[in-house]
Motif scaffolding. Structure first.
Motif, PDB file in Angstrom:
ATOM      1  N   ILE A  25       0.841  -1.206   0.000  1.00 12.12           N
ATOM      2  CA  ILE A  25       0.000   0.000   0.000  1.00 12.12           C
ATOM      3  C   ILE A  25       0.871   1.250   0.000  1.00 12.12           C
ATOM      4  O   ILE A  25       0.632   2.195  -0.763  1.00 12.12           O
ATOM      5  CB  ILE A  25      -0.956  -0.009   1.213  1.00 12.12           C
ATOM      6  CG1 ILE A  25      -1.986  -1.131   1.077  1.00 12.12           C
ATOM      7  CG2 ILE A  25      -1.658   1.337   1.355  1.00 12.12           C
ATOM      8  CD1 ILE A  25      -2.781  -1.388   2.353  1.00 12.12           C
ATOM      9  N   LEU A  26       1.889   1.270   0.863  1.00  6.10           N
ATOM     10  CA  LEU A  26       2.797   2.415   0.907  1.00  6.10           C
ATOM     11  C   LEU A  26       3.521   2.586  -0.430  1.00  6.10           C
ATOM     12  O   LEU A  26       3.690   3.708  -0.921  1.00  6.10           O
ATOM     13  CB  LEU A  26       3.819   2.244   2.032  1.00  6.10           C
ATOM     14  CG  LEU A  26       3.303   2.396   3.453  1.00  6.10           C
ATOM     15  CD1 LEU A  26       4.355   1.944   4.455  1.00  6.10           C
ATOM     16  CD2 LEU A  26       2.887   3.830   3.721  1.00  6.10           C
ATOM     17  N   GLY A  27       3.936   1.469  -1.022  1.00  5.99           N
ATOM     18  CA  GLY A  27       4.616   1.519  -2.307  1.00  5.99           C
ATOM     19  C   GLY A  27       3.714   2.030  -3.420  1.00  5.99           C
ATOM     20  O   GLY A  27       4.143   2.828  -4.266  1.00  5.99           O
ATOM     21  N   MET A  28       2.467   1.593  -3.426  1.00  8.99           N
ATOM     22  CA  MET A  28       1.511   2.037  -4.439  1.00  8.99           C
ATOM     23  C   MET A  28       1.261   3.541  -4.316  1.00  8.99           C
ATOM     24  O   MET A  28       1.254   4.262  -5.321  1.00  8.99           O
ATOM     25  CB  MET A  28       0.198   1.258  -4.287  1.00  8.99           C
ATOM     26  CG  MET A  28      -0.870   1.666  -5.227  1.00  8.99           C
ATOM     27  SD  MET A  28      -0.441   1.255  -6.906  1.00  8.99           S
ATOM     28  CE  MET A  28      -1.848   1.872  -7.751  1.00  8.99           C
ATOM     29  N   ALA A  29       1.060   4.014  -3.099  1.00 12.59           N
ATOM     30  CA  ALA A  29       0.821   5.448  -2.890  1.00 12.59           C
ATOM     31  C   ALA A  29       2.048   6.262  -3.302  1.00 12.59           C
ATOM     32  O   ALA A  29       1.925   7.320  -3.935  1.00 12.59           O
ATOM     33  CB  ALA A  29       0.463   5.711  -1.432  1.00 12.59           C
ATOM     34  N   PHE A  30       3.231   5.763  -2.965  1.00 11.88           N
ATOM     35  CA  PHE A  30       4.465   6.461  -3.315  1.00 11.88           C
ATOM     36  C   PHE A  30       4.665   6.471  -4.830  1.00 11.88           C
ATOM     37  O   PHE A  30       5.013   7.510  -5.412  1.00 11.88           O
ATOM     38  CB  PHE A  30       5.650   5.792  -2.611  1.00 11.88           C
ATOM     39  CG  PHE A  30       6.957   6.490  -2.830  1.00 11.88           C
ATOM     40  CD1 PHE A  30       7.215   7.709  -2.230  1.00 11.88           C
ATOM     41  CD2 PHE A  30       7.923   5.924  -3.639  1.00 11.88           C
ATOM     42  CE1 PHE A  30       8.422   8.363  -2.437  1.00 11.88           C
ATOM     43  CE2 PHE A  30       9.133   6.567  -3.845  1.00 11.88           C
ATOM     44  CZ  PHE A  30       9.389   7.785  -3.243  1.00 11.88           C
ATOM     45  N   ALA A  31       4.454   5.345  -5.484  1.00 11.80           N
ATOM     46  CA  ALA A  31       4.597   5.272  -6.942  1.00 11.80           C
ATOM     47  C   ALA A  31       3.595   6.195  -7.635  1.00 11.80           C
ATOM     48  O   ALA A  31       3.937   6.894  -8.596  1.00 11.80           O
ATOM     49  CB  ALA A  31       4.417   3.828  -7.414  1.00 11.80           C
ATOM     50  N   TRP A  32       2.358   6.209  -7.140  1.00 13.85           N
ATOM     51  CA  TRP A  32       1.321   7.072  -7.716  1.00 13.85           C
ATOM     52  C   TRP A  32       1.737   8.528  -7.596  1.00 13.85           C
ATOM     53  O   TRP A  32       1.556   9.324  -8.519  1.00 13.85           O
ATOM     54  CB  TRP A  32       0.002   6.836  -6.984  1.00 13.85           C
ATOM     55  CG  TRP A  32      -1.208   7.359  -7.688  1.00 13.85           C
ATOM     56  CD1 TRP A  32      -1.710   8.631  -7.624  1.00 13.85           C
ATOM     57  CD2 TRP A  32      -2.091   6.644  -8.543  1.00 13.85           C
ATOM     58  NE1 TRP A  32      -2.838   8.741  -8.382  1.00 13.85           N
ATOM     59  CE2 TRP A  32      -3.097   7.528  -8.956  1.00 13.85           C
ATOM     60  CE3 TRP A  32      -2.123   5.332  -8.990  1.00 13.85           C
ATOM     61  CZ2 TRP A  32      -4.124   7.150  -9.802  1.00 13.85           C
ATOM     62  CZ3 TRP A  32      -3.155   4.953  -9.829  1.00 13.85           C
ATOM     63  CH2 TRP A  32      -4.148   5.861 -10.235  1.00 13.85           C
ATOM     64  N   GLN A  33       2.302   8.879  -6.464  1.00 18.35           N
ATOM     65  CA  GLN A  33       2.776  10.237  -6.218  1.00 18.35           C
ATOM     66  C   GLN A  33       3.841  10.627  -7.244  1.00 18.35           C
ATOM     67  O   GLN A  33       3.808  11.737  -7.776  1.00 18.35           O
ATOM     68  CB  GLN A  33       3.353  10.307  -4.804  1.00 18.35           C
ATOM     69  CG  GLN A  33       4.125  11.549  -4.467  1.00 18.35           C
ATOM     70  CD  GLN A  33       4.748  11.464  -3.083  1.00 18.35           C
ATOM     71  OE1 GLN A  33       4.315  10.695  -2.234  1.00 18.35           O
ATOM     72  NE2 GLN A  33       5.774  12.261  -2.852  1.00 18.35           N
ATOM     73  N   ILE A  34       4.750   9.723  -7.538  1.00 20.34           N
ATOM     74  CA  ILE A  34       5.840  10.017  -8.470  1.00 20.34           C
ATOM     75  C   ILE A  34       5.347   9.986  -9.920  1.00 20.34           C
ATOM     76  O   ILE A  34       5.585  10.920 -10.699  1.00 20.34           O
ATOM     77  CB  ILE A  34       6.996   8.998  -8.286  1.00 20.34           C
ATOM     78  CG1 ILE A  34       7.533   9.025  -6.856  1.00 20.34           C
ATOM     79  CG2 ILE A  34       8.095   9.219  -9.311  1.00 20.34           C
ATOM     80  CD1 ILE A  34       8.102  10.332  -6.397  1.00 20.34           C
ATOM     81  N   VAL A  35       4.643   8.935 -10.304  1.00 20.65           N
ATOM     82  CA  VAL A  35       4.231   8.749 -11.699  1.00 20.65           C
ATOM     83  C   VAL A  35       3.214   9.795 -12.143  1.00 20.65           C
ATOM     84  O   VAL A  35       3.311  10.363 -13.228  1.00 20.65           O
ATOM     85  CB  VAL A  35       3.676   7.317 -11.914  1.00 20.65           C
ATOM     86  CG1 VAL A  35       3.044   7.165 -13.281  1.00 20.65           C
ATOM     87  CG2 VAL A  35       4.779   6.297 -11.710  1.00 20.65           C
ATOM     88  N   THR A 111     -10.323   6.600   0.531  1.00 21.08           N
ATOM     89  CA  THR A 111     -11.389   5.615   0.728  1.00 21.08           C
ATOM     90  C   THR A 111     -10.783   4.216   0.851  1.00 21.08           C
ATOM     91  O   THR A 111     -11.174   3.435   1.726  1.00 21.08           O
ATOM     92  CB  THR A 111     -12.395   5.662  -0.435  1.00 21.08           C
ATOM     93  OG1 THR A 111     -12.838   7.014  -0.599  1.00 21.08           O
ATOM     94  CG2 THR A 111     -13.573   4.760  -0.173  1.00 21.08           C
ATOM     95  N   TRP A 112      -9.805   3.927  -0.025  1.00 21.70           N
ATOM     96  CA  TRP A 112      -9.113   2.645   0.079  1.00 21.70           C
ATOM     97  C   TRP A 112      -8.388   2.529   1.417  1.00 21.70           C
ATOM     98  O   TRP A 112      -8.339   1.450   2.012  1.00 21.70           O
ATOM     99  CB  TRP A 112      -8.105   2.480  -1.070  1.00 21.70           C
ATOM    100  CG  TRP A 112      -8.739   2.165  -2.391  1.00 21.70           C
ATOM    101  CD1 TRP A 112      -8.788   2.963  -3.491  1.00 21.70           C
ATOM    102  CD2 TRP A 112      -9.432   0.963  -2.754  1.00 21.70           C
ATOM    103  NE1 TRP A 112      -9.455   2.335  -4.511  1.00 21.70           N
ATOM    104  CE2 TRP A 112      -9.869   1.100  -4.092  1.00 21.70           C
ATOM    105  CE3 TRP A 112      -9.733  -0.216  -2.074  1.00 21.70           C
ATOM    106  CZ2 TRP A 112     -10.567   0.107  -4.757  1.00 21.70           C
ATOM    107  CZ3 TRP A 112     -10.427  -1.205  -2.747  1.00 21.70           C
ATOM    108  CH2 TRP A 112     -10.842  -1.039  -4.060  1.00 21.70           C
ATOM    109  N   ALA A 113      -7.822   3.631   1.885  1.00 23.28           N
ATOM    110  CA  ALA A 113      -7.104   3.612   3.168  1.00 23.28           C
ATOM    111  C   ALA A 113      -8.063   3.268   4.303  1.00 23.28           C
ATOM    112  O   ALA A 113      -7.723   2.487   5.198  1.00 23.28           O
ATOM    113  CB  ALA A 113      -6.427   4.954   3.423  1.00 23.28           C
ATOM    114  N   PHE A 114      -9.263   3.838   4.285  1.00 24.70           N
ATOM    115  CA  PHE A 114     -10.254   3.543   5.324  1.00 24.70           C
ATOM    116  C   PHE A 114     -10.560   2.047   5.353  1.00 24.70           C
ATOM    117  O   PHE A 114     -10.602   1.425   6.418  1.00 24.70           O
ATOM    118  CB  PHE A 114     -11.531   4.355   5.076  1.00 24.70           C
ATOM    119  CG  PHE A 114     -12.515   4.295   6.206  1.00 24.70           C
ATOM    120  CD1 PHE A 114     -12.428   5.186   7.267  1.00 24.70           C
ATOM    121  CD2 PHE A 114     -13.517   3.342   6.218  1.00 24.70           C
ATOM    122  CE1 PHE A 114     -13.321   5.131   8.324  1.00 24.70           C
ATOM    123  CE2 PHE A 114     -14.423   3.273   7.269  1.00 24.70           C
ATOM    124  CZ  PHE A 114     -14.322   4.178   8.322  1.00 24.70           C
TER     125      PHE A 114
END
Length: 190
Positions: A25-35, A111-114
């Motif tokens: 989850i952390l990796g997905m959020a971080f990748a989304w932030q960069i990409v 929403t996914w985080a919740f």
């Protein structure tokens, strides 16, 4: 069943999978932030901190053996994360509000985080009832190499998120609607 032969091993495997999920989850959020060049807002950053703290509870279970205190840490962090993500969901419930950031599979990351925080709480409660011995036999055994890799990935994602947050906010408060990294030169001309 995974607990029938060796409860300590089963607990370590399930906590490792939970830690891998948090890392993903952390990796997905971080990748989304960069990409997609979408910087996280302060509430998003609070949710990442809550995920990291929940992950630390699972990491401690892997390293030191399962403990009610470690599960309580994951539950407490998830409750805090639910407050932050729930607040963000409520902020964007108005008709016509597009929400913050781009949606992923039809829902925004908050929403996914919740949902993820609710799943962590349920997992932790179920694990507390399933773990028979609170880590006595695990303390004598080293963490397997795969477990060390999962813990290392978690540390790397944590450091990446802390680094990007420092670049975004510096050592002061983060902007409500961030558009650039504070500590990186902007490509926009004045």
């Amino acid at each position: 069943m995974i607990f029938s032969r060796n409860p300590a091993r089963g607990s370590r495997v399930l906590n490792g999978l939970a830690l891998l999920g948090v890392t993903g989850i952390l990796g997905m959020a971080f990748a989304w932030q960069i990409v997609y060049d979408e910087l996280p807002c302060p509430l998003c950053l609070l949710q990442r901190v809550a995920l990291i703290l929940a992950g630390v509870g699972f990491l401690l279970n892997m390293r030191l053996g399962p403990s009610p205190m470690h599960y309580a840490m994951s539950i407490a962090a998830s409750l805090g994360g639910m407050v932050a993500s729930g607040r963000q969901v409520l902020l964007h419930m108005a008709p016509g509000d597009p929400g913050y950031g781009s949606p992923f599979l039809g829902m925004h990351f908050y929403t996914w985080a919740f949902i993820a925080f609710a799943a962590i709480i349920v997992f932790s409660i179920l694990m507390q009832t399933a773990d028979r011995k609170w880590g006595d036999s695990m303390l004598k055994k080293p963490v397997p190499m795969l477990g060390v890799v999962v813990m290392a990935l978690f540390f790397i994602m944590t450091l990446a998120n802390v680094g990007s947050t420092t670049l975004e906010c510096g050592f002061g408060p983060c902007p409500d609607d961030p558009t650039t990294y504070l500590w990186l030169p902007s490509s926009a001309t004045p």
